[in-house]
Design an enzyme around this catalytic site. Structure first.
Site, PDB file in Angstrom:
ATOM      1  N   GLY A   1       6.109  -6.491  26.817  1.00 41.73           N
ATOM      2  CA  GLY A   1       7.345  -5.899  27.335  1.00 41.73           C
ATOM      3  C   GLY A   1       8.458  -6.294  26.372  1.00 41.73           C
ATOM      4  CB  ALA A   2      10.966  -4.221  24.585  1.00 41.13           C
TER       5      ALA A   2
ATOM      6  CG  ASP B   1       8.353  -1.001  23.609  1.00 45.86           C
ATOM      7  OD1 ASP B   1       8.015  -0.258  24.548  1.00 45.86           O
ATOM      8  OD2 ASP B   1       8.034  -2.198  23.525  1.00 45.86           O
TER       9      ASP B   1
ATOM     10  CG  ASN C   1       8.190   3.361  27.146  1.00 39.85           C
ATOM     11  OD1 ASN C   1       8.358   2.138  27.043  1.00 39.85           O
ATOM     12  ND2 ASN C   1       7.743   3.902  28.263  1.00 39.85           N
TER      13      ASN C   1
HETATM   14  O1  MRU Z   1       2.613  -2.844  25.011  1.00 41.94           O
HETATM   15  P1  MRU Z   1       3.593  -3.336  26.032  1.00 41.94           P
HETATM   16  O2  MRU Z   1       2.989  -3.642  27.352  1.00 41.94           O
HETATM   17  O3  MRU Z   1       4.443  -4.477  25.493  1.00 41.94           O
HETATM   18  O4  MRU Z   1       4.572  -2.092  26.231  1.00 41.94           O
HETATM   19  C1  MRU Z   1       5.637  -2.211  27.106  1.00 41.94           C
HETATM   20  C2  MRU Z   1       6.401  -0.964  27.292  1.00 41.94           C
HETATM   21  O5  MRU Z   1       6.107   0.051  26.691  1.00 41.94           O
HETATM   22  C3  MRU Z   1       7.591  -1.025  28.177  1.00 41.94           C
HETATM   23  O6  MRU Z   1       7.835   0.219  28.770  1.00 41.94           O
HETATM   24  C4  MRU Z   1       8.818  -1.433  27.347  1.00 41.94           C
HETATM   25  O7  MRU Z   1       8.562  -2.568  26.585  1.00 41.94           O
HETATM   26  C5  MRU Z   1      10.005  -1.674  28.196  1.00 41.94           C
HETATM   27  S1  MRU Z   1       9.796  -3.086  29.200  1.00 41.94           S
HETATM   28  C6  MRU Z   1      11.218  -3.369  30.068  1.00 41.94           C
END
Ligand code: MRU
Length: 344
Positions: free
Chosen positions: A45-46, A233, A243
């Site tokens: 998650g970003a 992201d 995303n």
């Molecule tokens: O690969 P991940 O699980 O890190 O991807 C996360 C996402 O795509 C989320 O939608 C994004 O990071 C936003 S989280 C608030």
């Protein structure tokens, strides 16, 4: 509960690979361990990986054996590179690392740098929670009583330091007494929707239904979705949004069915230095993320198949209704609106 925090001289984070079966905390002692946890998605998650990297640099400062300020700054730059390289798409990671490095470089006294970096990382983590609450308020104004909201991936407390972005909007709307229902995309291949979002919504008591990713179009075409809320992201300067893989398809189908599509992001996810979505690096992840799934205990694909596994996609801004931030909702034309919210 925070997904990542400083605890007794270590970085403590919930190991998201094990959820929902098991809640286990990892305690990390070096920036390299933090980078590995980010790469292997123990934390993801970003905003969450940004905060983890910030604490990782605080660890690097404490552990540096360099006696001089210049030596310490070199150690920090090396740790920053390792952390930044862990995952390429989410701009929050390089944003957090750059902020911590700036803080270190602004401190004239070598002895003061470790405490300064820890304070900066704490501030960044605290701000993330406060920002998400404000973002939640702005976004909740878009949610009507009785709405069914389609959600992709995980954007909740686990994906941030706490509270969440798109899931924070959902949470705020629910806390305001709106009767809402969430359709949770399972989000293949790593199943952040099924494993993490469903787990969070269950704990919050928010009504939801888990659906296969492939079902989202059906629910939209048959009038069963009022609103699509996702995280991001990285948002490019022109409003293109990177995303979790599968988001683009949702946005196109949403527009075809007249359903509003809103990415919900802290302004730290907006990258004005990246002109368009074509300039956003898309992470390619290992093949076994796709093939290691089992169907009733058996492999889902023949051994040795060729796999492509891009972890993110780009949604061109023409499919985006608006972008929810902690400073309000940005509508087209995005270039000017994004500059305004990032500027302050
Ligand atoms: O690969 P991940 O699980 O890190 O991807 C996360 C996402 O795509 C989320 O939608 C994004 O990071 C936003 S989280 C608030």
């Amino acid at each position: 509960m925070r997904s990542v925090e400083w605890h007794a001289g270590r970085v403590r984070l919930i190991d998201q690979r094990l959820l929902p079966a098991e809640v286990r905390w990892l305690e990390l002692e070096t920036a390299e361990e933090v980078a590995r946890a980010i790469r292997e998605m123990a934390i993801r998650g970003a905003p969450a990986i940004g905060a983890a990297a910030a604490f990782g640099l605080a660890l690097a400062a404490r552990r540096s054996r360099s006696a001089s300020r210049a030596g310490l700054l070199n150690d920090l730059r090396a740790a920053a590179e390792t952390l930044r390289a862990a995952r390429p798409t989410a701009v929050n990671l390089s944003w957090a690392v750059a902020r911590l490095l700036r803080r270190a470089e602004s401190e004239p006294d070598r002895a003061a740098i470790p405490a300064a970096l820890l304070a900066e990382a704490q501030a960044l983590a605290d701000e993330d929670v406060a920002v998400n609450r404000r973002l939640g308020e702005h976004g909740a104004a878009l949610v009507q009583d009785g709405d069914t909201i389609l959600h992709h991936c995980n954007t909740g407390a686990l994906a941030t330091v706490d509270y969440g972005t798109a899931l924070g909007v959902i949470r705020t709307a629910y806390e305001q007494g709106k009767r809402i229902h969430v359709l949770v995309d399972e989000t293949r291949p790593r199943l952040q929707g099924a494993r993490l979002t469903a787990w969070e919504l269950q704990q919050l008591g928010i009504p939801f239904t888990l659906i296969a990713d492939n079902a989202a179009g059906h629910f939209m075409r048959t009038g069963q979705v009022n609103l699509v809320l996702v995280g991001a992201d990285r948002v490019a300067a022109n409003g293109d949004v990177a995303n979790k893989i599968g988001t683009y398809k949702l946005a196109v189908v949403a527009q075809a069915n007249g359903i509003p599509f809103y990415p919900c992001v802290p302004t730290s996810t907006i990258d004005l230095a990246t002109a368009t979505g074509d300039d956003i690096p898309i992470e390619e992840r290992p093949a076994d993320e796709v093939t290691a799934l089992t169907y009733r205990g058996r492999p889902i694909a023949p051994a040795g198949v060729t796999v492509a596994n891009p972890a993110f996609d780009v949604t061109p801004h023409r499919y985006v209704t608006g972008i929810v931030t902690e400073r309000g909702v940005v509508y087209p034309p995005f270039a000017a609106g994004l500059r305004r919210v990032v500027g302050g």
